[in-house]
Design a protein around this motif. Sequence first.
Motif, PDB file in Angstrom:
ATOM      1  N   ALA A 175      -5.182   0.765   4.666  1.00 43.26           N
ATOM      2  CA  ALA A 175      -5.912   1.723   3.790  1.00 43.26           C
ATOM      3  C   ALA A 175      -5.894   3.061   4.353  1.00 43.26           C
ATOM      4  O   ALA A 175      -7.004   3.441   4.604  1.00 43.26           O
ATOM      5  CB  ALA A 175      -7.112   1.317   3.055  1.00 43.26           C
ATOM      6  N   LEU A 225      -3.455   6.841   0.499  1.00 50.54           N
ATOM      7  CA  LEU A 225      -2.471   5.639   0.028  1.00 50.54           C
ATOM      8  C   LEU A 225      -3.275   4.990  -1.026  1.00 50.54           C
ATOM      9  O   LEU A 225      -4.351   4.584  -0.513  1.00 50.54           O
ATOM     10  CB  LEU A 225      -1.827   5.011   1.518  1.00 50.54           C
ATOM     11  CG  LEU A 225      -0.998   5.482   2.207  1.00 50.54           C
ATOM     12  CD1 LEU A 225      -0.507   4.684   3.235  1.00 50.54           C
ATOM     13  CD2 LEU A 225       0.260   6.232   1.549  1.00 50.54           C
ATOM     14  N   GLN A 226      -2.605   4.413  -1.943  1.00 42.31           N
ATOM     15  CA  GLN A 226      -3.272   3.531  -2.899  1.00 42.31           C
ATOM     16  C   GLN A 226      -2.537   2.145  -2.971  1.00 42.31           C
ATOM     17  O   GLN A 226      -1.129   2.126  -3.184  1.00 42.31           O
ATOM     18  CB  GLN A 226      -3.565   4.100  -4.071  1.00 42.31           C
ATOM     19  CG  GLN A 226      -4.729   4.959  -4.078  1.00 42.31           C
ATOM     20  CD  GLN A 226      -5.092   5.539  -5.373  1.00 42.31           C
ATOM     21  OE1 GLN A 226      -4.471   5.437  -6.286  1.00 42.31           O
ATOM     22  NE2 GLN A 226      -6.448   5.591  -5.709  1.00 42.31           N
ATOM     23  N   ALA A 227      -3.009   1.047  -3.220  1.00 44.26           N
ATOM     24  CA  ALA A 227      -2.000  -0.187  -3.504  1.00 44.26           C
ATOM     25  C   ALA A 227      -1.758   0.063  -5.060  1.00 44.26           C
ATOM     26  O   ALA A 227      -2.436   0.784  -5.770  1.00 44.26           O
ATOM     27  CB  ALA A 227      -2.809  -1.464  -3.312  1.00 44.26           C
ATOM     28  N   MET A 264       0.940  -1.243  -0.075  1.00 47.53           N
ATOM     29  CA  MET A 264      -0.081  -0.253   0.156  1.00 47.53           C
ATOM     30  C   MET A 264       1.062   1.378   0.012  1.00 47.53           C
ATOM     31  O   MET A 264       1.932   1.229   0.827  1.00 47.53           O
ATOM     32  CB  MET A 264      -0.677   0.079   1.543  1.00 47.53           C
ATOM     33  CG  MET A 264      -2.006   1.235   1.414  1.00 47.53           C
ATOM     34  SD  MET A 264      -3.278   0.996   0.085  1.00 47.53           S
ATOM     35  CE  MET A 264      -4.197  -0.556   0.660  1.00 47.53           C
ATOM     36  N   GLY A 265       0.582   2.059  -0.955  1.00 49.69           N
ATOM     37  CA  GLY A 265       1.466   3.462  -1.059  1.00 49.69           C
ATOM     38  C   GLY A 265       2.823   3.226  -1.968  1.00 49.69           C
ATOM     39  O   GLY A 265       3.633   4.134  -1.905  1.00 49.69           O
ATOM     40  N   ASP A 289       4.893   1.639  -5.067  1.00 47.42           N
ATOM     41  CA  ASP A 289       4.989   1.250  -6.661  1.00 47.42           C
ATOM     42  C   ASP A 289       5.801  -0.240  -6.934  1.00 47.42           C
ATOM     43  O   ASP A 289       6.714  -0.380  -6.028  1.00 47.42           O
ATOM     44  CB  ASP A 289       5.040   2.237  -7.428  1.00 47.42           C
ATOM     45  CG  ASP A 289       6.382   2.889  -7.458  1.00 47.42           C
ATOM     46  OD1 ASP A 289       7.358   2.172  -7.238  1.00 47.42           O
ATOM     47  OD2 ASP A 289       6.541   4.275  -7.659  1.00 47.42           O
ATOM     48  N   ARG A 322      -0.454  -6.287   2.717  1.00 44.93           N
ATOM     49  CA  ARG A 322      -0.946  -5.097   1.675  1.00 44.93           C
ATOM     50  C   ARG A 322      -0.816  -3.823   2.567  1.00 44.93           C
ATOM     51  O   ARG A 322      -0.462  -2.726   1.833  1.00 44.93           O
ATOM     52  CB  ARG A 322      -2.693  -5.563   1.847  1.00 44.93           C
ATOM     53  CG  ARG A 322      -3.395  -4.276   0.678  1.00 44.93           C
ATOM     54  CD  ARG A 322      -4.583  -4.182   1.002  1.00 44.93           C
ATOM     55  NE  ARG A 322      -5.127  -3.478   2.393  1.00 44.93           N
ATOM     56  CZ  ARG A 322      -6.119  -3.306   2.609  1.00 44.93           C
ATOM     57  NH1 ARG A 322      -7.106  -3.586   2.173  1.00 44.93           N
ATOM     58  NH2 ARG A 322      -6.301  -2.819   3.928  1.00 44.93           N
ATOM     59  N   PRO A 374      -1.723  -0.896  -8.907  1.00 48.98           N
ATOM     60  CA  PRO A 374      -2.994  -1.177  -9.493  1.00 48.98           C
ATOM     61  C   PRO A 374      -3.226  -2.983  -9.437  1.00 48.98           C
ATOM     62  O   PRO A 374      -4.180  -3.296  -9.513  1.00 48.98           O
ATOM     63  CB  PRO A 374      -2.954  -0.683 -11.081  1.00 48.98           C
ATOM     64  CG  PRO A 374      -1.930   0.436 -10.967  1.00 48.98           C
ATOM     65  CD  PRO A 374      -1.045   0.139  -9.736  1.00 48.98           C
ATOM     66  N   ALA A 427      -3.599  -5.421  -5.139  1.00 46.92           N
ATOM     67  CA  ALA A 427      -4.761  -4.784  -4.469  1.00 46.92           C
ATOM     68  C   ALA A 427      -4.770  -5.769  -3.046  1.00 46.92           C
ATOM     69  O   ALA A 427      -5.217  -5.051  -2.115  1.00 46.92           O
ATOM     70  CB  ALA A 427      -5.960  -5.096  -5.105  1.00 46.92           C
TER      71      ALA A 427
END
Length: 295
Positions: A112, A116-118, A83-84, A86, A109, A120, A123
């Motif tokens: 969330a 913050l994004q996982a 998460m967060g 690349d 993971r 693509p 997930a």
Amino acid sequence: MYIRQMFAQKPCVCSIEVFPPKKESSLAKMQDTLRRMAGLRPDFISVTCSAGGSGQAGVSTCRIARFIKNELGLEPLAHLTCMGADEAGLRQTLDELFASGIQNLLALRGDALPGLQAPPRLAHASDLMRFIRAGYGSFGLSGACYPEGHVESASLAADIDALRQKQEAGASHLVTQLFFDNLHYYRFVNRARKAGVGLPVSAGVMPIVSARQIERTVKLSSASLPPAFTKMISRWQNDEQGLFEAGIEYAVNQLRDLIEGGTDGVHLYAMNNAEVARRVFEGIADLLPTPKEGV
Ligand code: FAD
């Protein structure tokens, strides 16, 4: 050594979790703590990573894991979240871990958190495990599990389904979130086994030994609080030394019950406190198993 081999050799694998210091200036103190913990001869020491990347804020997970492996001669389990992060950043961290001789990763993971994004394609933790296996097949993989269900899960059944996916993605070991009521752990492991999750599970226990921890951990944790625990807290919360002793006793009792109940492993959330770890290990020493015959 791979952590999965430890479970093949011992009826109960004992581990400790630490978190890296936020500042470089605290590194020497951390190393001293780790030396003291190493004297307890845990089977492995797991090292968390900070949220929102691959643990590069402050002293890195890899650096602490390397110290455990090379200076203390113990097996580290390095945590890694996606998460967060690349994919390029994850590869960089994995390269560093591999070059440092780290063999075992706890693939997560991550929480969330807002902003913050996982990545693509990653997930879930099981996606991260597949990603690691594809490029770095020699790492042994562990995963997280939640005896009372993960906060985002609709049901415990959905969570156990996610564990089956971790197993299929190559995990060979699970570590639980902390809990204060062993009944939840026994029920959870029973359900997981019935659902085909056969991986060894380390039961995570955190001794609550300070008022600060009550604020931070107990109130924020989604762990349910059994009457014996709330009674202990309300009796001792204003007595520093009393709470320390009572918290150690509670955790020791929890761990003794888990070991006697046949848990595969116990994992101590010692909050970087070597004295807490020493007292707890002392309290369970007589139950700690000897290696299986012939090993
Ligand atoms: P996942 O397994 O991906 O699960 C997250 C949610 O998605 C769950 O609700 C699950 O049921 C669901 N899910 C999973 N797979 C699927 C799927 N295929 N389809 C649909 N739903 C799915 N955080 C840190 O930042 N650093 C650490 O070092 C750290 N160490 C930890 C150690 C342990 C032992 C534990 C228990 C937690 C740790 N955490 C750490 C916290 C962890 O990052 C959070 O609990 C996070 O919210 C979930 O991570 P996970 O790997 O369990 O995620």
